[in-house]
Scaffold this motif. Structure first.
Motif, PDB file in Angstrom:
ATOM      1  N   GLN A  71       0.830  -1.205   0.000  1.00 48.90           N
ATOM      2  CA  GLN A  71       0.000   0.000   0.000  1.00 48.90           C
ATOM      3  C   GLN A  71       0.867   1.259   0.000  1.00 48.90           C
ATOM      4  O   GLN A  71       0.605   2.214  -0.735  1.00 48.90           O
ATOM      5  CB  GLN A  71      -0.922  -0.001   1.216  1.00 48.90           C
ATOM      6  N   ASP A  75       1.128   4.165  -2.894  1.00 42.49           N
ATOM      7  CA  ASP A  75       0.957   5.597  -2.622  1.00 42.49           C
ATOM      8  C   ASP A  75       2.188   6.388  -3.076  1.00 42.49           C
ATOM      9  O   ASP A  75       2.065   7.508  -3.571  1.00 42.49           O
ATOM     10  CB  ASP A  75       0.700   5.824  -1.132  1.00 42.49           C
ATOM     11  N   TYR A 109       6.504   7.775   1.905  1.00 45.24           N
ATOM     12  CA  TYR A 109       5.836   6.494   1.656  1.00 45.24           C
ATOM     13  C   TYR A 109       6.867   5.394   1.382  1.00 45.24           C
ATOM     14  O   TYR A 109       6.720   4.251   1.850  1.00 45.24           O
ATOM     15  CB  TYR A 109       4.878   6.615   0.471  1.00 45.24           C
ATOM     16  N   TYR A 156      -2.322   1.346   6.209  1.00 47.39           N
ATOM     17  CA  TYR A 156      -2.344   2.529   5.352  1.00 47.39           C
ATOM     18  C   TYR A 156      -1.505   3.645   5.966  1.00 47.39           C
ATOM     19  O   TYR A 156      -1.768   4.077   7.083  1.00 47.39           O
ATOM     20  CB  TYR A 156      -3.776   3.019   5.139  1.00 47.39           C
ATOM     21  N   TYR A 158       0.142   7.486   6.109  1.00 41.88           N
ATOM     22  CA  TYR A 158      -0.030   8.883   5.718  1.00 41.88           C
ATOM     23  C   TYR A 158       1.149   9.663   6.277  1.00 41.88           C
ATOM     24  O   TYR A 158       1.456   9.551   7.465  1.00 41.88           O
ATOM     25  CB  TYR A 158      -1.350   9.442   6.270  1.00 41.88           C
ATOM     26  N   TRP A 172       0.395   5.156  10.634  1.00 41.50           N
ATOM     27  CA  TRP A 172      -0.294   4.048   9.984  1.00 41.50           C
ATOM     28  C   TRP A 172      -1.737   4.000  10.481  1.00 41.50           C
ATOM     29  O   TRP A 172      -1.989   4.047  11.683  1.00 41.50           O
ATOM     30  CB  TRP A 172       0.418   2.738  10.298  1.00 41.50           C
ATOM     31  N   THR A 175      -7.674   2.712   7.868  1.00 41.57           N
ATOM     32  CA  THR A 175      -8.333   2.985   6.592  1.00 41.57           C
ATOM     33  C   THR A 175      -7.790   4.300   6.037  1.00 41.57           C
ATOM     34  O   THR A 175      -7.439   5.198   6.813  1.00 41.57           O
ATOM     35  CB  THR A 175      -9.867   3.088   6.761  1.00 41.57           C
ATOM     36  N   PRO A 176      -7.686   4.444   4.725  1.00 44.99           N
ATOM     37  CA  PRO A 176      -7.171   5.687   4.151  1.00 44.99           C
ATOM     38  C   PRO A 176      -8.241   6.772   4.099  1.00 44.99           C
ATOM     39  O   PRO A 176      -8.591   7.296   3.049  1.00 44.99           O
ATOM     40  CB  PRO A 176      -6.730   5.250   2.745  1.00 44.99           C
TER      41      PRO A 176
END
Length: 227
Positions: A71, A75, A109, A156, A158, A172, A175-176
């Motif tokens: 993932q 990204d 990322y 996920y 960010y 982490w 859910t995104p």
């Protein structure tokens, strides 16, 4: 010297002075343009360097079967495409700065994918945001969690930044949710703005896992570092 000669001499001196003034103005304008051109060239070179570094980081990394790493690498690839598109049309220092920002996000990322795979994360990067702590909240019957480390329940990543006007820590997540918040004006869950539901939820819907202060130890709206 006669009167006419004096008048002619004065006209000549005035013309010379005017010419000197124009030349000085042109020189100053030329120097300013050169400085601006140099600034733009430097910003373009810096942006290109970050985009190339991101492309190299993606090309040398294989995520395998690791969900979190896959993932994060996906990204990173998306950020690389975005940075390339921005670079193709950039022509001002501000636009090149945006390219650099996008590429650095992508490198975060890549760094997170390497961390998930147990690899050396690589050289340090400019910070993209504060780090998230272990937190969970239930909003409209759905539980959201965050952590500073990848896990099966938090795949996920960010890098941190501003979502719907709120500062979001990097980490982490289960859910995104930020992708929904960044698209279509943060259209959200059950008629609520997703970002507001999440941020309010971390402060009002049950105790945080990481201690007082809400998400990642940050204060509430209007507080230090708050959302």
């Amino acid at each position: 010297m006669g009167f006419i000669a004096l008048v002619l001499l004065a006209l000549v001196i005035g013309s010379v002075a005017a010419a000197v003034g124009r030349n000085r103005q042109r020189a100053a304008t030329g120097a300013g343009q050169t400085a601006q051109q140099d600034l733009t060239a430097d910003a373009g070179a810096e942006a290109t360097r970050w985009v190339d570094r991101l492309g190299g980081g993606i090309a040398t990394l294989a995520a395998g079967d690791d969900r979190a790493a896959r993932q994060a690498l996906a990204d990173a690839t998306e950020r690389h495409r975005a940075a390339q598109a921005q670079l193709a049309t950039a022509y001002t220092p501000a636009q090149y700065a945006l390219v650099t920002q996008t590429a650095v996000e992508g490198l975060h990322y890549v760094r997170s994918a390497r961390t998930a795979l147990g690899l050396d994360p690589g050289p340090a990067l400019p910070p993209a945001g504060a780090a998230a702590a272990d937190q969970q909240v239930t909003v409209n019957g759905r539980t959201y969690t965050s952590s500073d480390q990848p896990a099966a329940g938090n795949p996920y990543y960010y890098p941190g930044g501003v979502v719907a006007g709120r500062t979001v820590p990097g980490g982490w997540y289960s859910t995104p949710w930020w992708k929904t918040a960044l698209v279509a004006g943060a259209a959200g869950v059950g008629g609520m703005l997703l970002a507001d539901a999440l941020f309010d939820g971390f402060h009002h819907h049950g105790p945080p896992m990481g201690g007082p202060g809400g998400f990642g130890g940050f204060g509430g709206p209007g507080g230090p570092g708050g959302f």
